[in-house]
Design a protein around this motif. Sequence first.
Motif, PDB file in Angstrom:
ATOM      1  N   THR A  57       0.817  -1.193   0.000  1.00  0.00           N
ATOM      2  CA  THR A  57       0.000   0.000   0.000  1.00  0.00           C
ATOM      3  C   THR A  57       0.862   1.259   0.000  1.00  0.00           C
ATOM      4  O   THR A  57       0.411   2.346  -0.327  1.00  0.00           O
ATOM      5  N   GLY A  58       2.125   1.098   0.339  1.00  0.00           N
ATOM      6  CA  GLY A  58       2.975   2.255   0.579  1.00  0.00           C
ATOM      7  C   GLY A  58       3.133   3.215  -0.572  1.00  0.00           C
ATOM      8  O   GLY A  58       3.356   4.412  -0.364  1.00  0.00           O
ATOM      9  N   SER A  59       2.999   2.742  -1.811  1.00  0.00           N
ATOM     10  CA  SER A  59       3.274   3.604  -2.964  1.00  0.00           C
ATOM     11  C   SER A  59       2.064   4.412  -3.421  1.00  0.00           C
ATOM     12  O   SER A  59       2.167   5.157  -4.394  1.00  0.00           O
ATOM     13  N   PHE A  60       0.908   4.291  -2.742  1.00  0.00           N
ATOM     14  CA  PHE A  60      -0.312   4.837  -3.340  1.00  0.00           C
ATOM     15  C   PHE A  60      -0.253   6.341  -3.564  1.00  0.00           C
ATOM     16  O   PHE A  60      -0.720   6.839  -4.589  1.00  0.00           O
ATOM     17  N   MET A  61       0.320   7.107  -2.631  1.00  0.00           N
ATOM     18  CA  MET A  61       0.397   8.565  -2.821  1.00  0.00           C
ATOM     19  C   MET A  61       1.371   8.915  -3.943  1.00  0.00           C
ATOM     20  O   MET A  61       1.082   9.742  -4.808  1.00  0.00           O
ATOM     21  N   PHE A  62       2.529   8.288  -3.917  1.00  0.00           N
ATOM     22  CA  PHE A  62       3.549   8.531  -4.938  1.00  0.00           C
ATOM     23  C   PHE A  62       3.025   8.141  -6.314  1.00  0.00           C
ATOM     24  O   PHE A  62       3.176   8.887  -7.287  1.00  0.00           O
ATOM     25  N   ILE A  74      -0.631   5.931 -20.367  1.00  0.00           N
ATOM     26  CA  ILE A  74      -0.202   4.813 -19.531  1.00  0.00           C
ATOM     27  C   ILE A  74      -1.432   4.084 -18.998  1.00  0.00           C
ATOM     28  O   ILE A  74      -2.515   4.661 -18.870  1.00  0.00           O
ATOM     29  N   ALA A  75      -1.237   2.815 -18.690  1.00  0.00           N
ATOM     30  CA  ALA A  75      -2.217   2.065 -17.903  1.00  0.00           C
ATOM     31  C   ALA A  75      -1.665   1.972 -16.487  1.00  0.00           C
ATOM     32  O   ALA A  75      -0.455   2.111 -16.271  1.00  0.00           O
ATOM     33  N   VAL A  76      -2.562   1.749 -15.520  1.00  0.00           N
ATOM     34  CA  VAL A  76      -2.147   1.682 -14.113  1.00  0.00           C
ATOM     35  C   VAL A  76      -2.766   0.454 -13.463  1.00  0.00           C
ATOM     36  O   VAL A  76      -3.951   0.161 -13.659  1.00  0.00           O
ATOM     37  N   ASP A  77      -1.968  -0.261 -12.701  1.00  0.00           N
ATOM     38  CA  ASP A  77      -2.449  -1.417 -11.954  1.00  0.00           C
ATOM     39  C   ASP A  77      -1.723  -1.455 -10.620  1.00  0.00           C
ATOM     40  O   ASP A  77      -0.791  -0.677 -10.378  1.00  0.00           O
ATOM     41  N   LEU A  78      -2.147  -2.368  -9.756  1.00  0.00           N
ATOM     42  CA  LEU A  78      -1.555  -2.512  -8.426  1.00  0.00           C
ATOM     43  C   LEU A  78      -1.265  -3.973  -8.134  1.00  0.00           C
ATOM     44  O   LEU A  78      -2.002  -4.859  -8.574  1.00  0.00           O
ATOM     45  N   VAL A  79      -0.199  -4.208  -7.388  1.00  0.00           N
ATOM     46  CA  VAL A  79       0.043  -5.506  -6.781  1.00  0.00           C
ATOM     47  C   VAL A  79       0.222  -5.274  -5.285  1.00  0.00           C
ATOM     48  O   VAL A  79       0.558  -4.174  -4.853  1.00  0.00           O
ATOM     49  N   ARG A  80      -0.020  -6.322  -4.530  1.00  0.00           N
ATOM     50  CA  ARG A  80       0.205  -6.233  -3.086  1.00  0.00           C
ATOM     51  C   ARG A  80       1.190  -7.322  -2.694  1.00  0.00           C
ATOM     52  O   ARG A  80       0.975  -8.501  -2.979  1.00  0.00           O
ATOM     53  N   VAL A  81       2.278  -6.899  -2.071  1.00  0.00           N
ATOM     54  CA  VAL A  81       3.322  -7.823  -1.634  1.00  0.00           C
ATOM     55  C   VAL A  81       3.616  -7.546  -0.173  1.00  0.00           C
ATOM     56  O   VAL A  81       3.851  -6.397   0.207  1.00  0.00           O
ATOM     57  N   GLU A  82       3.611  -8.579   0.634  1.00  0.00           N
ATOM     58  CA  GLU A  82       3.861  -8.407   2.064  1.00  0.00           C
ATOM     59  C   GLU A  82       5.276  -8.828   2.405  1.00  0.00           C
ATOM     60  O   GLU A  82       5.742  -9.884   1.997  1.00  0.00           O
ATOM     61  N   SER A  83       5.963  -7.943   3.152  1.00  0.00           N
ATOM     62  CA  SER A  83       7.289  -8.309   3.643  1.00  0.00           C
ATOM     63  C   SER A  83       7.585  -7.714   5.009  1.00  0.00           C
ATOM     64  O   SER A  83       8.488  -8.159   5.692  1.00  0.00           O
ATOM     65  N   PRO A  94       9.453 -12.050   0.021  1.00  0.00           N
ATOM     66  CA  PRO A  94       8.173 -11.405  -0.260  1.00  0.00           C
ATOM     67  C   PRO A  94       7.077 -12.441  -0.514  1.00  0.00           C
ATOM     68  O   PRO A  94       7.350 -13.567  -0.945  1.00  0.00           O
ATOM     69  N   ARG A  95       5.845 -12.034  -0.254  1.00  0.00           N
ATOM     70  CA  ARG A  95       4.688 -12.900  -0.494  1.00  0.00           C
ATOM     71  C   ARG A  95       3.634 -12.097  -1.252  1.00  0.00           C
ATOM     72  O   ARG A  95       3.135 -11.086  -0.749  1.00  0.00           O
ATOM     73  N   LEU A  96       3.336 -12.536  -2.476  1.00  0.00           N
ATOM     74  CA  LEU A  96       2.350 -11.847  -3.313  1.00  0.00           C
ATOM     75  C   LEU A  96       0.949 -12.198  -2.829  1.00  0.00           C
ATOM     76  O   LEU A  96       0.576 -13.364  -2.796  1.00  0.00           O
ATOM     77  N   THR A 118      16.186  -3.501   1.308  1.00  0.00           N
ATOM     78  CA  THR A 118      16.948  -4.728   1.035  1.00  0.00           C
ATOM     79  C   THR A 118      16.988  -5.055  -0.457  1.00  0.00           C
ATOM     80  O   THR A 118      17.921  -5.683  -0.936  1.00  0.00           O
ATOM     81  N   GLY A 119      15.959  -4.636  -1.197  1.00  0.00           N
ATOM     82  CA  GLY A 119      15.857  -4.949  -2.614  1.00  0.00           C
ATOM     83  C   GLY A 119      15.142  -6.256  -2.896  1.00  0.00           C
ATOM     84  O   GLY A 119      14.861  -6.576  -4.055  1.00  0.00           O
ATOM     85  N   ASN A 120      14.812  -7.022  -1.842  1.00  0.00           N
ATOM     86  CA  ASN A 120      14.205  -8.343  -2.028  1.00  0.00           C
ATOM     87  C   ASN A 120      12.881  -8.282  -2.785  1.00  0.00           C
ATOM     88  O   ASN A 120      12.642  -9.081  -3.702  1.00  0.00           O
ATOM     89  N   THR A 121      12.004  -7.352  -2.381  1.00  0.00           N
ATOM     90  CA  THR A 121      10.676  -7.270  -2.998  1.00  0.00           C
ATOM     91  C   THR A 121      10.779  -6.958  -4.481  1.00  0.00           C
ATOM     92  O   THR A 121      10.167  -7.618  -5.324  1.00  0.00           O
ATOM     93  N   LEU A 122      11.569  -5.946  -4.828  1.00  0.00           N
ATOM     94  CA  LEU A 122      11.686  -5.565  -6.235  1.00  0.00           C
ATOM     95  C   LEU A 122      12.400  -6.625  -7.057  1.00  0.00           C
ATOM     96  O   LEU A 122      12.029  -6.882  -8.208  1.00  0.00           O
TER      97      LEU A 122
END
Length: 199
Positions: A57-62, A74-83, A94-96, A118-122
């Motif tokens: 959820t962290g990127s929603f404002m940016f 552009i098209a826009v979509d979202l994914v949710r990853v928990e870490s 990470p867990r999608l 850490t870079g793990n999620t990306l």
Amino acid sequence: MSSRQSVDAAMALREEDMERILWTDVEISARVSELAEEMSEVLRDSEAAVVFVGIATGSFMFLADVARRITIPIAVDLVRVESYGLGTESGGAPRLTTDLKIDVRGKHVVLVEDIVDTGNTLFWLIAHMKSKGASSVSVCTFLDKPSRRKVIPEPFGEGRFYRGFECPDNFVVGYGMDFAELYRNLPYIGVLKKEKYQL
């Protein structure tokens, strides 16, 4: 109440919880505009359709701010990853939990992240977009914390790495970023006082 007064009220609301403020709403807005201009120029000549994928959820404002300033289709979509869960340290693997709705096969994906530490999620998400057939992947992170890096999330294809600010090794909140789901609505980035998250 004017919009400026509303921002000032929000800034004062939790300012006492901050050790210091790193970037104000004015500085953030200026940097987001610069990033959007740069990406629009680079991606304008892309032969592939462009999909901005926000990491919730962290990127929603940016994501919302940069998408409004992009001057190409552009098209826009979202994914949710928990870490992180409710803590202050990334939990590692990470867990999608929510995947894309848009088919990105043959498209240029721009992964929009609030912070890279850490870079793990990306690293995992770039591989995930490759597996879905994306032609290339760029990374656009609002904050970059290289001091915490464990793996390097390399863009692929014609992808690039864009960052708003280099972040010191502190626990930061605001502008979409939280501690235990609080502080996301602050319009600035602040270093949270340790007593607020160390029980």
